[in-house]
Design a protein around this motif. Structure first.
Motif, PDB file in Angstrom:
ATOM      1  N   HIS A 132      -8.275  -5.572   0.296  1.00 32.91           N
ATOM      2  CA  HIS A 132      -8.987  -4.903   1.383  1.00 32.91           C
ATOM      3  C   HIS A 132      -7.976  -3.975   2.190  1.00 32.91           C
ATOM      4  O   HIS A 132      -6.625  -4.331   1.603  1.00 32.91           O
ATOM      5  CB  HIS A 132      -9.460  -5.781   2.251  1.00 32.91           C
ATOM      6  CG  HIS A 132     -10.489  -6.718   1.717  1.00 32.91           C
ATOM      7  ND1 HIS A 132     -11.688  -6.334   1.645  1.00 32.91           N
ATOM      8  CD2 HIS A 132     -10.306  -8.082   1.572  1.00 32.91           C
ATOM      9  CE1 HIS A 132     -12.521  -7.461   0.997  1.00 32.91           C
ATOM     10  NE2 HIS A 132     -11.645  -8.253   0.943  1.00 32.91           N
ATOM     11  N   ASP A 133      -8.160  -3.165   3.034  1.00 31.70           N
ATOM     12  CA  ASP A 133      -6.981  -2.492   3.814  1.00 31.70           C
ATOM     13  C   ASP A 133      -7.280  -2.946   5.220  1.00 31.70           C
ATOM     14  O   ASP A 133      -7.968  -3.780   5.496  1.00 31.70           O
ATOM     15  CB  ASP A 133      -7.414  -0.965   3.586  1.00 31.70           C
ATOM     16  CG  ASP A 133      -7.167  -0.580   2.198  1.00 31.70           C
ATOM     17  OD1 ASP A 133      -6.094  -0.651   1.748  1.00 31.70           O
ATOM     18  OD2 ASP A 133      -8.064   0.388   1.760  1.00 31.70           O
ATOM     19  N   PHE A 134      -6.264  -2.180   6.118  1.00 25.81           N
ATOM     20  CA  PHE A 134      -6.264  -2.693   7.586  1.00 25.81           C
ATOM     21  C   PHE A 134      -6.234  -1.414   8.482  1.00 25.81           C
ATOM     22  O   PHE A 134      -5.646  -0.428   8.094  1.00 25.81           O
ATOM     23  CB  PHE A 134      -5.154  -3.817   7.666  1.00 25.81           C
ATOM     24  CG  PHE A 134      -4.030  -3.272   6.932  1.00 25.81           C
ATOM     25  CD1 PHE A 134      -3.069  -2.291   7.507  1.00 25.81           C
ATOM     26  CD2 PHE A 134      -3.681  -3.888   5.899  1.00 25.81           C
ATOM     27  CE1 PHE A 134      -2.076  -1.881   6.952  1.00 25.81           C
ATOM     28  CE2 PHE A 134      -2.427  -3.491   5.151  1.00 25.81           C
ATOM     29  CZ  PHE A 134      -1.620  -2.502   5.758  1.00 25.81           C
ATOM     30  N   VAL A 135      -6.571  -1.695   9.611  1.00 31.25           N
ATOM     31  CA  VAL A 135      -6.588  -0.525  10.657  1.00 31.25           C
ATOM     32  C   VAL A 135      -5.917  -1.405  11.799  1.00 31.25           C
ATOM     33  O   VAL A 135      -6.513  -2.228  12.356  1.00 31.25           O
ATOM     34  CB  VAL A 135      -7.668   0.349  11.055  1.00 31.25           C
ATOM     35  CG1 VAL A 135      -7.367   1.133  12.157  1.00 31.25           C
ATOM     36  CG2 VAL A 135      -8.062   1.009   9.981  1.00 31.25           C
ATOM     37  N   LEU A 146      11.180   6.064   6.000  1.00 34.53           N
ATOM     38  CA  LEU A 146      10.399   7.619   5.803  1.00 34.53           C
ATOM     39  C   LEU A 146      10.243   7.624   4.306  1.00 34.53           C
ATOM     40  O   LEU A 146       9.551   8.441   3.726  1.00 34.53           O
ATOM     41  CB  LEU A 146      10.966   8.368   6.337  1.00 34.53           C
ATOM     42  CG  LEU A 146      11.054   8.704   8.114  1.00 34.53           C
ATOM     43  CD1 LEU A 146      11.943   9.856   8.555  1.00 34.53           C
ATOM     44  CD2 LEU A 146       9.459   8.537   8.521  1.00 34.53           C
ATOM     45  N   ARG A 147      10.935   6.778   3.514  1.00 34.79           N
ATOM     46  CA  ARG A 147      10.954   6.893   2.240  1.00 34.79           C
ATOM     47  C   ARG A 147      11.173   5.551   1.548  1.00 34.79           C
ATOM     48  O   ARG A 147      11.698   4.731   1.953  1.00 34.79           O
ATOM     49  CB  ARG A 147      12.181   7.640   1.576  1.00 34.79           C
ATOM     50  CG  ARG A 147      11.762   9.432   1.938  1.00 34.79           C
ATOM     51  CD  ARG A 147      12.891  10.458   1.228  1.00 34.79           C
ATOM     52  NE  ARG A 147      12.789  11.611   1.735  1.00 34.79           N
ATOM     53  CZ  ARG A 147      12.621  12.028   2.931  1.00 34.79           C
ATOM     54  NH1 ARG A 147      12.894  11.238   3.931  1.00 34.79           N
ATOM     55  NH2 ARG A 147      12.462  13.250   2.956  1.00 34.79           N
ATOM     56  N   ASP A 148      10.723   5.173   0.465  1.00 30.64           N
ATOM     57  CA  ASP A 148      10.629   3.986  -0.394  1.00 30.64           C
ATOM     58  C   ASP A 148      12.249   3.607  -0.426  1.00 30.64           C
ATOM     59  O   ASP A 148      12.686   2.479  -0.536  1.00 30.64           O
ATOM     60  CB  ASP A 148       9.900   3.675  -1.743  1.00 30.64           C
ATOM     61  CG  ASP A 148       9.836   2.621  -2.103  1.00 30.64           C
ATOM     62  OD1 ASP A 148       9.759   1.570  -1.153  1.00 30.64           O
ATOM     63  OD2 ASP A 148       9.547   2.635  -3.166  1.00 30.64           O
ATOM     64  N   VAL A 172       4.528   6.043   5.804  1.00 23.99           N
ATOM     65  CA  VAL A 172       5.760   5.352   6.066  1.00 23.99           C
ATOM     66  C   VAL A 172       5.978   3.882   5.280  1.00 23.99           C
ATOM     67  O   VAL A 172       4.821   3.541   4.793  1.00 23.99           O
ATOM     68  CB  VAL A 172       6.035   5.144   7.580  1.00 23.99           C
ATOM     69  CG1 VAL A 172       6.294   6.400   8.359  1.00 23.99           C
ATOM     70  CG2 VAL A 172       5.051   3.953   8.169  1.00 23.99           C
ATOM     71  N   TRP A 173       6.983   3.391   5.280  1.00 28.27           N
ATOM     72  CA  TRP A 173       7.220   2.122   4.459  1.00 28.27           C
ATOM     73  C   TRP A 173       7.715   0.836   5.531  1.00 28.27           C
ATOM     74  O   TRP A 173       8.594   1.267   6.248  1.00 28.27           O
ATOM     75  CB  TRP A 173       8.265   2.162   3.505  1.00 28.27           C
ATOM     76  CG  TRP A 173       7.764   2.984   2.006  1.00 28.27           C
ATOM     77  CD1 TRP A 173       7.186   2.249   1.121  1.00 28.27           C
ATOM     78  CD2 TRP A 173       7.505   4.197   1.934  1.00 28.27           C
ATOM     79  NE1 TRP A 173       6.668   3.132   0.137  1.00 28.27           N
ATOM     80  CE2 TRP A 173       6.840   4.441   0.686  1.00 28.27           C
ATOM     81  CE3 TRP A 173       7.605   5.405   2.811  1.00 28.27           C
ATOM     82  CZ2 TRP A 173       6.705   5.704   0.171  1.00 28.27           C
ATOM     83  CZ3 TRP A 173       7.310   6.490   2.312  1.00 28.27           C
ATOM     84  CH2 TRP A 173       7.058   6.540   0.886  1.00 28.27           C
ATOM     85  N   LEU A 174       6.881  -0.189   5.628  1.00 31.29           N
ATOM     86  CA  LEU A 174       7.298  -1.290   6.410  1.00 31.29           C
ATOM     87  C   LEU A 174       8.082  -2.222   5.599  1.00 31.29           C
ATOM     88  O   LEU A 174       7.988  -2.310   4.480  1.00 31.29           O
ATOM     89  CB  LEU A 174       5.804  -1.904   6.887  1.00 31.29           C
ATOM     90  CG  LEU A 174       5.049  -0.966   7.686  1.00 31.29           C
ATOM     91  CD1 LEU A 174       3.660  -1.755   7.937  1.00 31.29           C
ATOM     92  CD2 LEU A 174       5.422  -0.584   9.264  1.00 31.29           C
ATOM     93  N   VAL A 177       6.340  -5.137   3.285  1.00 28.53           N
ATOM     94  CA  VAL A 177       4.785  -4.795   2.703  1.00 28.53           C
ATOM     95  C   VAL A 177       5.128  -3.861   1.748  1.00 28.53           C
ATOM     96  O   VAL A 177       5.667  -2.639   1.757  1.00 28.53           O
ATOM     97  CB  VAL A 177       4.197  -4.248   3.923  1.00 28.53           C
ATOM     98  CG1 VAL A 177       2.822  -3.698   3.711  1.00 28.53           C
ATOM     99  CG2 VAL A 177       4.096  -5.076   5.058  1.00 28.53           C
ATOM    100  N   GLN A 178       4.718  -4.087   0.440  1.00 23.49           N
ATOM    101  CA  GLN A 178       4.989  -3.038  -0.671  1.00 23.49           C
ATOM    102  C   GLN A 178       4.510  -1.791  -0.702  1.00 23.49           C
ATOM    103  O   GLN A 178       5.478  -0.834  -0.725  1.00 23.49           O
ATOM    104  CB  GLN A 178       4.411  -3.909  -1.906  1.00 23.49           C
ATOM    105  CG  GLN A 178       4.796  -3.098  -3.223  1.00 23.49           C
ATOM    106  CD  GLN A 178       6.139  -2.823  -3.232  1.00 23.49           C
ATOM    107  OE1 GLN A 178       7.213  -3.626  -2.851  1.00 23.49           O
ATOM    108  NE2 GLN A 178       6.817  -1.663  -3.775  1.00 23.49           N
ATOM    109  N   PRO A 179       3.065  -1.420  -0.438  1.00 23.77           N
ATOM    110  CA  PRO A 179       2.631  -0.027  -0.494  1.00 23.77           C
ATOM    111  C   PRO A 179       2.959   0.738   0.702  1.00 23.77           C
ATOM    112  O   PRO A 179       3.231   0.103   1.872  1.00 23.77           O
ATOM    113  CB  PRO A 179       1.187  -0.183  -0.681  1.00 23.77           C
ATOM    114  CG  PRO A 179       0.757  -1.487   0.008  1.00 23.77           C
ATOM    115  CD  PRO A 179       2.027  -2.210  -0.258  1.00 23.77           C
ATOM    116  N   ALA A 180       3.114   1.923   0.735  1.00 18.57           N
ATOM    117  CA  ALA A 180       3.266   2.805   1.924  1.00 18.57           C
ATOM    118  C   ALA A 180       2.227   2.636   2.829  1.00 18.57           C
ATOM    119  O   ALA A 180       1.031   2.351   2.223  1.00 18.57           O
ATOM    120  CB  ALA A 180       3.627   4.154   1.600  1.00 18.57           C
ATOM    121  N   VAL A 181       2.219   2.959   4.168  1.00 20.36           N
ATOM    122  CA  VAL A 181       0.961   2.797   5.087  1.00 20.36           C
ATOM    123  C   VAL A 181       1.120   4.146   5.908  1.00 20.36           C
ATOM    124  O   VAL A 181       1.969   4.982   6.062  1.00 20.36           O
ATOM    125  CB  VAL A 181       1.032   1.845   5.952  1.00 20.36           C
ATOM    126  CG1 VAL A 181       1.071   0.623   5.418  1.00 20.36           C
ATOM    127  CG2 VAL A 181       2.309   1.859   6.938  1.00 20.36           C
TER     128      VAL A 181
END
Length: 198
Positions: A132-135, A146-148, A172-174, A177-181
């Protein structure tokens, strides 16, 4: 609920909404369930029943599907004051992850909606692992890259230092957390006339 899910148009999707609440019980005797909890809305401790709930929302259909009562049964001694207080065996975030795993087998949904309290990397990764995704709201001090490549090199900065061009979301990248959000910024006027940023 399954019948309602089947009748929804394909383009319409459901969400799960997590929230924690305190039902004040000022005149009830203290117990593991009725005890003091920090109320961030009031900025103080209140006596009452604290619970985490998970609500399923699809169009006009809105149903509570899970609730966990916060029971403080573990004694904790403050090393500075030597005062003993009580805490729950599980955190609210642990309760959320358990509820999400059960909901995974019960309902179909697309997004988890939550406030910043539930925006930990562990929660976000759990939502993604479940497909799933999140908001979610993020704290303005949350560190992002700002970059992986920047994330891999430890180049983070606080969200509130970023410029959002023309109110567009930023990719952005947290940390952890693997994928960018995508992060969007909303500026609004509070009731007292001050400006708020979400």
């Amino acid at each position: 609920m399954r019948q309602a899910e089947c009748q929804r148009p394909a383009a319409e999707f459901a969400v799960l909404i997590v929230d924690d609440s305190i039902l004040e019980k000022t005149h009830t005797d203290l117990s593991a369930l009725i005890c003091t909890h920090w109320d961030h809305r009031m900025g103080r401790f209140v006596k009452g029943l604290n619970f985490v709930s998970l609500r399923y929302q699809a169009g006009e259909l809105s149903l509570p599907i899970a609730v966990e009562l916060i029971e403080k049964t573990e004694a904790v001694v403050d090393p500075k004051t030597q005062k003993t207080s009580a805490k729950s065996k599980f955190t609210k975030n642990e309760y959320l992850r358990a509820m999400l795993r059960v909901a995974q087998q019960q309902v179909r949904y697309r997004y988890l909606l939550a406030d910043s309290w539930y925006a930990s990397a562990e929660n976000l990764n759990t939502v993604l692992e479940l497909g799933h995704d999140f908001v979610l709201a993020l704290a303005s001090s949350r560190a992002v890259a700002l970059r992986d490549k920047g994330r891999k090199n430890g180049q983070f900065q606080a969200l509130d230092t970023l410029l959002f061009p023309d109110e567009q979301p930023l990719r952005v990248w947290l940390r952890s957390v693997q994928p960018a959000v995508l992060v969007a910024r909303q500026v609004f006027l509070n009731k007292d006339g001050s400006q708020g940023v979400l």
